[in-house]
Enzyme design. Structure first.
Site, PDB file in Angstrom:
ATOM      1  N   TYR A  42       0.829  -1.207   0.000  1.00 56.48           N
ATOM      2  CA  TYR A  42       0.000   0.000   0.000  1.00 56.48           C
ATOM      3  C   TYR A  42       0.862   1.254   0.000  1.00 56.48           C
ATOM      4  O   TYR A  42       2.074   1.189   0.210  1.00 56.48           O
ATOM      5  CB  TYR A  42      -0.949  -0.005   1.206  1.00 56.48           C
ATOM      6  CG  TYR A  42      -0.301   0.287   2.548  1.00 56.48           C
ATOM      7  CD1 TYR A  42       0.518  -0.641   3.170  1.00 56.48           C
ATOM      8  CD2 TYR A  42      -0.496   1.520   3.186  1.00 56.48           C
ATOM      9  CE1 TYR A  42       1.110  -0.362   4.395  1.00 56.48           C
ATOM     10  CE2 TYR A  42       0.091   1.796   4.413  1.00 56.48           C
ATOM     11  CZ  TYR A  42       0.890   0.857   5.008  1.00 56.48           C
ATOM     12  OH  TYR A  42       1.483   1.127   6.224  1.00 56.48           O
ATOM     13  N   LYS A  45       6.481  -2.225   1.875  1.00 61.91           N
ATOM     14  CA  LYS A  45       5.328  -1.613   2.564  1.00 61.91           C
ATOM     15  C   LYS A  45       4.103  -2.511   2.419  1.00 61.91           C
ATOM     16  O   LYS A  45       3.194  -2.239   1.629  1.00 61.91           O
ATOM     17  CB  LYS A  45       5.070  -0.212   1.991  1.00 61.91           C
ATOM     18  CG  LYS A  45       4.179   0.653   2.867  1.00 61.91           C
ATOM     19  CD  LYS A  45       4.257   2.094   2.434  1.00 61.91           C
ATOM     20  CE  LYS A  45       3.225   2.963   3.104  1.00 61.91           C
ATOM     21  NZ  LYS A  45       3.321   3.001   4.561  1.00 61.91           N
ATOM     22  N   GLU A  52      12.320   2.480  14.199  1.00 59.42           N
ATOM     23  CA  GLU A  52      11.435   3.561  13.725  1.00 59.42           C
ATOM     24  C   GLU A  52      10.178   3.566  14.584  1.00 59.42           C
ATOM     25  O   GLU A  52      10.024   2.761  15.496  1.00 59.42           O
ATOM     26  CB  GLU A  52      11.090   3.362  12.244  1.00 59.42           C
ATOM     27  CG  GLU A  52      10.397   2.047  11.954  1.00 59.42           C
ATOM     28  CD  GLU A  52      10.172   1.772  10.470  1.00 59.42           C
ATOM     29  OE1 GLU A  52      10.024   2.729   9.689  1.00 59.42           O
ATOM     30  OE2 GLU A  52      10.124   0.577  10.101  1.00 59.42           O
ATOM     31  N   LEU A 112      11.118   1.188   7.069  1.00 63.39           N
ATOM     32  CA  LEU A 112      10.510   1.637   5.814  1.00 63.39           C
ATOM     33  C   LEU A 112      11.266   2.873   5.330  1.00 63.39           C
ATOM     34  O   LEU A 112      11.613   3.744   6.131  1.00 63.39           O
ATOM     35  CB  LEU A 112       9.035   1.985   6.033  1.00 63.39           C
ATOM     36  CG  LEU A 112       8.335   2.345   4.719  1.00 63.39           C
ATOM     37  CD1 LEU A 112       8.063   1.091   3.899  1.00 63.39           C
ATOM     38  CD2 LEU A 112       7.053   3.101   4.953  1.00 63.39           C
TER      39      LEU A 112
HETATM   40  N1  PMP Z   1       7.773   3.771   8.848  1.00 67.19           N
HETATM   41  C1  PMP Z   1       6.658   3.043   8.895  1.00 67.19           C
HETATM   42  C2  PMP Z   1       6.697   1.728   9.584  1.00 67.19           C
HETATM   43  C3  PMP Z   1       5.464   3.511   8.315  1.00 67.19           C
HETATM   44  O1  PMP Z   1       4.354   2.765   8.358  1.00 67.19           O
HETATM   45  C4  PMP Z   1       5.464   4.782   7.691  1.00 67.19           C
HETATM   46  C5  PMP Z   1       4.204   5.374   7.098  1.00 67.19           C
HETATM   47  N2  PMP Z   1       3.548   4.536   6.253  1.00 67.19           N
HETATM   48  C6  PMP Z   1       6.658   5.518   7.668  1.00 67.19           C
HETATM   49  C7  PMP Z   1       7.791   4.976   8.253  1.00 67.19           C
HETATM   50  C8  PMP Z   1       6.724   6.870   7.013  1.00 67.19           C
HETATM   51  O2  PMP Z   1       6.708   6.770   5.626  1.00 67.19           O
HETATM   52  P1  PMP Z   1       6.172   7.942   4.703  1.00 67.19           P
HETATM   53  O3  PMP Z   1       6.968   9.163   5.070  1.00 67.19           O
HETATM   54  O4  PMP Z   1       6.471   7.473   3.336  1.00 67.19           O
HETATM   55  O5  PMP Z   1       4.728   8.110   4.999  1.00 67.19           O
END
Ligand code: PMP
Length: 289
Positions: free
Chosen positions: A33, A147, A179, A204
């Site tokens: 996603y 993701k 994270e 991620l």
């Molecule tokens: N880490 C994780 C585990 C996440 O789920 C997300 C958001 N989906 C992020 C980091 C941040 O990613 P982004 O800046 O692309 O939203």
């Protein structure tokens, strides 16, 4: 009034939208996603989200459900139909429906679902006042760079945070913070250096992270991409998180320890402001085309 959602070629009222019980997203979390933010009805940094979508699909040997051009057209149509001014658009691709068998089915048609969510991005109280987090063991799988919709561990982490009276959780593996449950995590050292975990399979690769590190460079902030510990975080001058649905939220308390005297610090505030300026610039530029 119910939302309009998009399911495999059709725009439907949310209560009429259906997915097969054999969809592999439902049976195996065999899907990926993206969440892109929307400001003034305009998609923000969406190209980067689509690039990451392709990376996730590639890692799972999954076919794209449509061309990028068609995906963007659908996103824009859904935003328009729902009159979404500020919030996010969620996009999910699964391997599709097939009789339940672990190996990838041949010739299954990928399934594409999108919906919008209204969200206060610019004036969020958390953006202005900061949030509290607790640290928890990182019990997720080891391919967090993909993701996937397999998000039970982050659900458990956010629920544990809620129970503990905190806003979110930061995950700890081998003594180091990876994270946040749904965001990237940063601390600011007392000399102003921004420290965040380096890219790898352990986190991620946040789209907002990439933008924020670039913006930090433009104002001569020193960046260290390396692991840091909960103790490093407790002693930091500031802390913050980033994601498409928060932009930058300061973190003012970690495991009950106030960070920077429990107040929002200048680095997080400035980076949030810079990100918003950049996003609004994109809105202005897209309005011209
Ligand atoms: N880490 C994780 C585990 C996440 O789920 C997300 C958001 N989906 C992020 C980091 C941040 O990613 P982004 O800046 O692309 O939203």
């Amino acid at each position: 009034m119910s939302r309009t959602v998009y399911v495999n070629g059709a725009y439907l009222a949310e209560e009429d939208a259906k997915i097969s019980v054999f969809d592999r997203g439902f049976l195996f979390a065999d899907g990926v996603y993206e969440v892109s933010s929307v400001l003034k009805g305009t998609l923000i940094d969406n190209e980067a989200h689509l690039a990451r979508l392709h990376r996730s699909l590639n890692e799972l040997e999954m076919e794209p459900p449509a061309s990028d051009e068609d995906i963007v057209a659908t996103q824009k149509e859904l935003i328009a139909r729902n009159e979404l001014e500020e919030g996010v658009i969620y996009l999910q691709v699964t391997r599709g429906a097939a009789d339940r068998d672990f190996t990838y089915p041949e010739g299954a048609t990928p399934s594409l679902v999108m919906f919008t969510q209204v969200k206060n991005l610019l004036e969020s109280p958390q953006g202005a006042n900061g949030i509290s987090v607790i640290t928890l063991p990182d019990i997720r799988w080891t391919r967090r760079d993909i993701k996937t919709v397999g998000l039970l561990a982050p659900c458990m982490a956010k629920q544990a945070a809620k129970k503990a009276g905190a806003d979110d959780a930061w995950m700890v593996e081998d003594g180091h913070i990876t994270e946040g449950s749904s965001n990237n995590a940063y601390i600011v050292a007392h000399d102003g250096t921004v420290i965040t975990r380096q890219l790898g399979n352990e986190i991620l690769h946040g789209i907002t992270r990439k933008a924020i590190l670039k913006l930090a460079e433009t104002i001569q902030i020193k960046i260290e991409e390396r692991p840091f510990t909960p103790d490093d975080a407790y002693d930091a001058a500031e802390a913050f998180i980033t994601s498409a649905s928060t932009f930058v939220w300061p973190v003012v308390e970690i495991d009950g320890n106030p960070i920077g005297h429990g107040k929002v610090g200048p680095v997080a505030r400035r980076l949030r402001q810079l990100y918003i300026e950049m996003a609004l610039q994109e809105v202005a530029e897209q309005a011209k085309t």
